[in-house]
Motif scaffolding. Structure first.
Motif, mmCIF file in Angstrom:
data_model
loop_
_atom_site.group_PDB
_atom_site.id
_atom_site.type_symbol
_atom_site.label_atom_id
_atom_site.label_comp_id
_atom_site.label_asym_id
_atom_site.label_seq_id
_atom_site.Cartn_x
_atom_site.Cartn_y
_atom_site.Cartn_z
ATOM 1 N N SER A 186 0.829 -1.213 0.000
ATOM 2 C CA SER A 186 0.000 0.000 0.000
ATOM 3 C C SER A 186 0.856 1.252 0.000
ATOM 4 O O SER A 186 0.421 2.315 -0.417
ATOM 5 C CB SER A 186 -0.927 0.003 1.217
ATOM 6 N N LEU A 187 2.096 1.097 0.516
ATOM 7 C CA LEU A 187 2.969 2.262 0.562
ATOM 8 C C LEU A 187 3.826 2.390 -0.693
ATOM 9 O O LEU A 187 4.193 3.483 -1.093
ATOM 10 C CB LEU A 187 3.883 2.189 1.800
ATOM 11 N N VAL A 200 -5.288 -0.670 6.388
ATOM 12 C CA VAL A 200 -4.747 0.450 7.170
ATOM 13 C C VAL A 200 -4.956 0.094 8.629
ATOM 14 O O VAL A 200 -5.777 -0.763 8.949
ATOM 15 C CB VAL A 200 -5.476 1.780 6.861
ATOM 16 N N VAL A 207 -8.916 3.629 0.228
ATOM 17 C CA VAL A 207 -7.962 4.733 0.136
ATOM 18 C C VAL A 207 -8.193 5.449 -1.182
ATOM 19 O O VAL A 207 -8.753 4.893 -2.134
ATOM 20 C CB VAL A 207 -6.522 4.218 0.201
ATOM 21 N N GLU A 208 -7.736 6.657 -1.184
ATOM 22 C CA GLU A 208 -7.891 7.438 -2.400
ATOM 23 C C GLU A 208 -6.957 6.894 -3.480
ATOM 24 O O GLU A 208 -5.844 6.468 -3.181
ATOM 25 C CB GLU A 208 -7.551 8.897 -2.130
ATOM 26 N N ARG A 210 -4.379 6.885 -6.247
ATOM 27 C CA ARG A 210 -3.240 7.764 -6.493
ATOM 28 C C ARG A 210 -2.450 7.173 -7.670
ATOM 29 O O ARG A 210 -2.369 5.949 -7.847
ATOM 30 C CB ARG A 210 -2.376 7.918 -5.270
ATOM 31 N N LEU A 214 3.336 6.068 -2.594
ATOM 32 C CA LEU A 214 3.597 7.014 -1.504
ATOM 33 C C LEU A 214 5.089 7.026 -1.155
ATOM 34 O O LEU A 214 5.665 8.060 -0.847
ATOM 35 C CB LEU A 214 2.775 6.600 -0.264
ATOM 36 N N ARG A 259 11.208 6.030 10.050
ATOM 37 C CA ARG A 259 10.264 7.133 9.844
ATOM 38 C C ARG A 259 10.974 8.349 9.262
ATOM 39 O O ARG A 259 10.368 9.137 8.534
ATOM 40 C CB ARG A 259 9.593 7.500 11.171
ATOM 41 N N PRO A 263 7.603 9.718 4.247
ATOM 42 C CA PRO A 263 6.676 10.852 4.410
ATOM 43 C C PRO A 263 5.706 10.592 5.561
ATOM 44 O O PRO A 263 5.486 9.445 5.948
ATOM 45 C CB PRO A 263 5.942 10.873 3.066
ATOM 46 N N ALA A 264 5.146 11.651 6.097
ATOM 47 C CA ALA A 264 4.262 11.532 7.265
ATOM 48 C C ALA A 264 3.050 10.683 6.967
ATOM 49 O O ALA A 264 2.512 10.011 7.866
ATOM 50 C CB ALA A 264 3.828 12.923 7.718
ATOM 51 N N GLU A 265 2.630 10.651 5.693
ATOM 52 C CA GLU A 265 1.447 9.849 5.374
ATOM 53 C C GLU A 265 1.713 8.355 5.579
ATOM 54 O O GLU A 265 0.774 7.566 5.743
ATOM 55 C CB GLU A 265 1.024 10.073 3.916
ATOM 56 N N ALA A 266 2.947 7.998 5.550
ATOM 57 C CA ALA A 266 3.268 6.569 5.712
ATOM 58 C C ALA A 266 3.388 6.148 7.181
ATOM 59 O O ALA A 266 3.508 4.968 7.490
ATOM 60 C CB ALA A 266 4.579 6.240 4.990
#
Lengths: 322, 532
Positions: A186-187, A200, A207-208, A210, A214, A259, A263-266
């Motif tokens: 997913s990432l 998730v 999820v949207e 894309r 990500l 981390r 990115p923060a979305e991950a």
């Protein structure tokens, strides 16, 4: 629970140890100053030996009672396994002074000495079991809130990796369809369709769509390397994998490093991966505690069975010159 | 954000594994079974060894047998009476101790008679003594002593002997504190009762250099001259010169204890040399009785008085009572007078006294002279020497107590005192590191010349029980001696270190006593199997 649950663990353990020590030492404390020992072969000594034999036989019957726990009879109270266990514990401590006095607080010849040594070891293992039974269950509840079936820990943890093939080989390992890989995909995978349900944290959710992944390029590569090289082996084999994730501190540090490249979305997905590692750590702890909680039983059973066998040999040989 | 669900509820799909996993034994259940199996196997192996190993009895013994019984370490039935299932009963089972102590010691050990007092008591007291194992405990290891018996076995009863018998009012307990004075010293305390001593003898005189004594003449003590080598040659027999001459130290002859007292292990005191090789020698526990012929005769010969004519003197054998002595004296004087009478000498072969009247006169005169000399000798021998009366030193009464008068005169026989404590053993050799006088007061060399010769019996020259306790009592135990307080040395002090029980009234008889012979000798094969 044989002792009041309202008591602290320390108090319960102290009561058990004190009762055992008192049972062992009280007759000695009385007989030693008076030099009034009971000769093992005297009438009193033989009676004590026979009483001990009867008690030990009853103690051994607990094994059969638990093996055939569904057998019931009348009155029901006498067939209550918990009651049997309670009597087993009480008589187990009570028979200690009986046998020690019968043996004149000595060991005698080779067979009596072997029997006495096994008896003392049996009592010690039983007391140890009683102590850990007071102490470790609460410890387990406190330390392992996400407890699972101990024998299924490997299976449950590996389930996050994927399914195990019916016939395993190096080329055909787990199918890698577990949550770990779905999170990774997913990432890092591109071209997710709008409305596709991806895993998730907290459950599957749409999820949207894309057009691009990500996490891409080197961070994606590092993420895959981390999961395949460190996380997956740890989930599959736990402490045996010698993974740095065995240490809570090291795990926290490794995920923090991870981390920094993402990115923060991950982060929610990484949080979930970290939580899976935490589960595995808890279950490893659970297995260790479980081992302490149950490993004494085979020792107790083996020692007591050997002791009972030698006890009968001793009784017959001791009375041979009738 | 909601907290994560429990992982057991958080699976993405159904559990696809083997749902009956709960029925598969986990590793603990498997270990339990293995432990049970191992226990069964071990017990089974033990049973196999029990039944088939020839030395399996060693598993059950309470400990190794002592060295004398080592051959039967693995043969319980050699000593224990083995009962069979037919004898199985509750009373038998509950009296295991009695059955175990049902022994067959008498197969090899006769079990000599008990003290008569024990047999008279009967009942429980005699019963206790009937069971060997009540006192003799084996299974204490190879080097354990079967005769080293705890005091509790003895004092358990002997502490209360007066309760059980009226013949012996004494109570006995631990040697260090509860043992009475030795019976000989209780019955005949020094200075009060010399009944058992019959011989008048002065150790003080004989241990003084030169055996100098003093005689009070007027207000002066006049010493007798010292007995030295010169005087020995002048006045004593060659035997005395040979034995005591070398003991002249310049101050006169200085006797030693060993000059008269000989251990039973020592060479003969008569100077006949060491024991021949191959001749057994005793252990040296006791001293041989002092013999007049060996130790006294050379200086104190018993000689018939010569009545003023030295040729009439002749030696008198020792140990003759007066009635026998009279005949011996008469014969001796007759012989001497016949040899030395002028008339007897004048008559040659074939001559005769003639006329018959002259013969009768001479016979009457000769017989009268013999009778006179004999009567004088008997009177003299019975004379009690007085202080300073050196002429009476050869009389019987110098050393012996005489009873009766005239024809009824009798020399009191001397009691045998080689052993003063007949119910206790003592080994002089074990104590030879000490001077004799340490235990026998008044027998050493006196500090000053004795004031007068002593013509009385001496007290029993044995120190009391306290002198033994100086060594034989728990270490540090306070011991009050006659002139000091000391601490005991801690040397062994059990009842059995001195007392022997067996052999009835003759406890000093050792293992060689016939009373200890087995019922019947056995062949070696039978003996090693425990005998019949």
């Amino acid at each position: 629970m044989l002792l009041s649950k309202n008591w602290s663990v320390g108090r319960r353990v102290a009561v058990i140890l004190a009762a055992t020590a008192l049972a062992a030492a009280a007759p000695y404390a009385v007989m030693r100053p008076l030099n009034a020992w009971v000769e093992p072969s005297s009438t009193a000594g033989v009676v004590l030996g026979l009483v001990g034999l009867v008690v030990i036989v009853f103690e051994m019957l607990l094994m059969l009672r638990k093996r055939y726990r569904r057998v019931r009879g009348w009155p029901p109270l006498l067939w209550n396994v918990r009651l049997w266990l309670w009597v087993h514990v009480v008589l187990g401590i009570a028979v200690l002074p009986v046998i020690l006095v019968h043996g004149k607080y000595g060991f005698g010849g080779i067979l009596p000495a072997a029997t006495m040594a096994l008896f003392l070891a049996t009592i010690a293992s039983g007391v140890w079991g009683l102590v850990v039974q007071q102490w470790l269950p609460q410890e387990l509840i406190d330390e392992v809130p996400d407890e699972t079936v101990a024998s299924q820990v490997d299976r449950v943890a590996a389930g996050y990796v994927g399914k195990k093939p019916v016939v395993w080989s190096k080329e055909h390992d787990r199918d890698r369809t577990g949550e770990v890989f779905r999170l990774l995909e997913s990432l890092t995978l591109e071209g997710a369709e709008p409305g596709e349900v991806l895993p998730v944290p907290g459950g599957g959710a749409a999820v949207e769509a894309r057009s691009e992944a990500l996490v891409r390029d080197k961070p994606a590569e590092e993420l895959w390397l981390f999961c395949e090289g460190i996380l997956v082996p740890y989930l599959e084999r736990g402490r045996a994998s010698v993974s740095p994730l065995r240490s809570e501190y090291e795990a926290r540090r490794r995920f923090a490093q991870l981390r920094q490249t993402l990115p923060a979305e991950a982060f929610p997905a990484v949080d979930r991966l970290e939580q899976l590692a935490k589960y595995r750590r808890e279950w490893d702890t659970q297995r260790r505690v479980n081992a302490w909680l149950h490993a004494w039983i085979p020792a107790h059973v083996g020692l007591s069975a050997a002791m009972t066998g030698l006890m009968f040999v001793h009784a017959v040989r001791a009375l041979k010159f009738w | 954000m909601r907290p994560p669900r429990s992982p057991s509820r958080d699976r993405s799909d159904r559990f696809t594994g083997f749902r009956g996993y709960v029925r598969i034994p986990d590793r603990y259940a498997t270990a339990k079974r293995m432990a049970l199996l191992a226990a069964l196997v071990l017990t089974g192996l033990w049973l196999v060894v029990e039944f088939f190993h020839p030395r399996a009895a060693a598993f059950h013994t309470h400990g190794q047998l002592a060295n004398p019984h080592a051959a039967w370490d693995h043969q319980c039935a050699a000593c224990h009476v083995q009962h069979d299932v037919a004898n199985l009963s509750w009373s038998n089972v509950l009296n295991a101790r009695d059955r175990w102590h049902d022994l067959t010691c008498t197969k090899c050990h006769a079990g000599p008679a008990h003290h008569a007092s024990v047999q008279e008591m009967g009942g429980e007291w005699a019963g206790f003594h009937d069971r060997c194992s009540n006192c003799h405990h084996d299974h204490g290891g190879r080097t354990a002593s079967l005769t080293d018996i705890a005091d509790s076995h003895c004092v358990g009863c002997h502490r209360d002997v007066p309760h059980a018998t009226t013949s012996d009012p004494a109570k006995f307990g631990a040697f260090a504190s509860e043992h009475l004075e030795f019976r000989a010293l209780r019955d005949y305390p020094p200075g009060q009762n010399y009944t058992p001593r019959k011989l008048k003898f002065s150790h003080a005189v004989h241990m003084t250099p030169g055996m100098v004594t003093t005689t009070r003449l007027g207000d002066k003590d006049v010493p007798s001259g010292p007995l030295d080598a010169k005087r020995l040659k002048e006045a004593y027999s060659p035997d005395a010169v040979a034995r005591y001459g070398p003991l002249d130290t310049g101050k006169g002859v200085e006797l030693k204890c060993a000059s008269c007292h000989q251990l039973d292990a020592e060479v003969p005191a008569d100077g006949s040399g060491d024991l021949p090789r191959g001749q057994p020698r005793a252990g040296g526990a006791y001293y041989l009785p002092v013999s007049y012929d060996v130790s006294c005769k050379s200086c104190h010969p018993t000689v018939a008085p010569d009545g003023g004519r030295p040729e009439n003197a002749f030696p008198i054998p020792h140990r003759l009572q007066p009635p026998d002595l009279a005949a011996f004296l008469r014969a001796g004087y007759w012989d001497r007078l016949a040899k030395h009478a002028p008339a007897a000498k004048a008559m040659g072969p074939g001559q005769r006294l003639d006329p018959k009247a002259a013969h009768d006169d001479l016979k009457a005169t000769f017989g009268g002279e013999v009778g006179r000399l004999t009567a004088n000798a008997q009177k003299w021998l019975a004379t009690h020497p007085r202080v300073g009366d050196t002429s009476a030193t050869g009389t019987c009464a110098k050393c012996h107590a005489l009873t009766g008068t005239g024809a009824a005169l009798t020399v009191a026989p001397l009691p045998q005192h080689s052993v003063w404590f007949p119910h206790a053993k003592f080994n002089h050799v074990s104590h030879r590191g000490l001077t004799c006088a340490e235990c026998h007061p008044g027998t050493d060399r006196p500090a000053a010349t004795p004031a007068h010769p002593v013509n009385e019996v001496e007290p029993i020259a044995i120190r009391g029980v306290d002198s033994c306790r100086a060594c034989h009592a728990p270490a540090g135990h306070e011991v009050k001696l006659a002139d000091a307080v000391t601490r005991a040395a801690g040397v062994r002090h059990r009842c059995t270190d001195c007392h022997r029980y067996h052999n009835g009234e003759q406890p000093l008889h050792g293992m060689g006593s016939p009373a200890r012979d087995p019922r019947a000798p056995q062949s070696l094969a039978e003996f090693l199997k425990g005998g019949k």
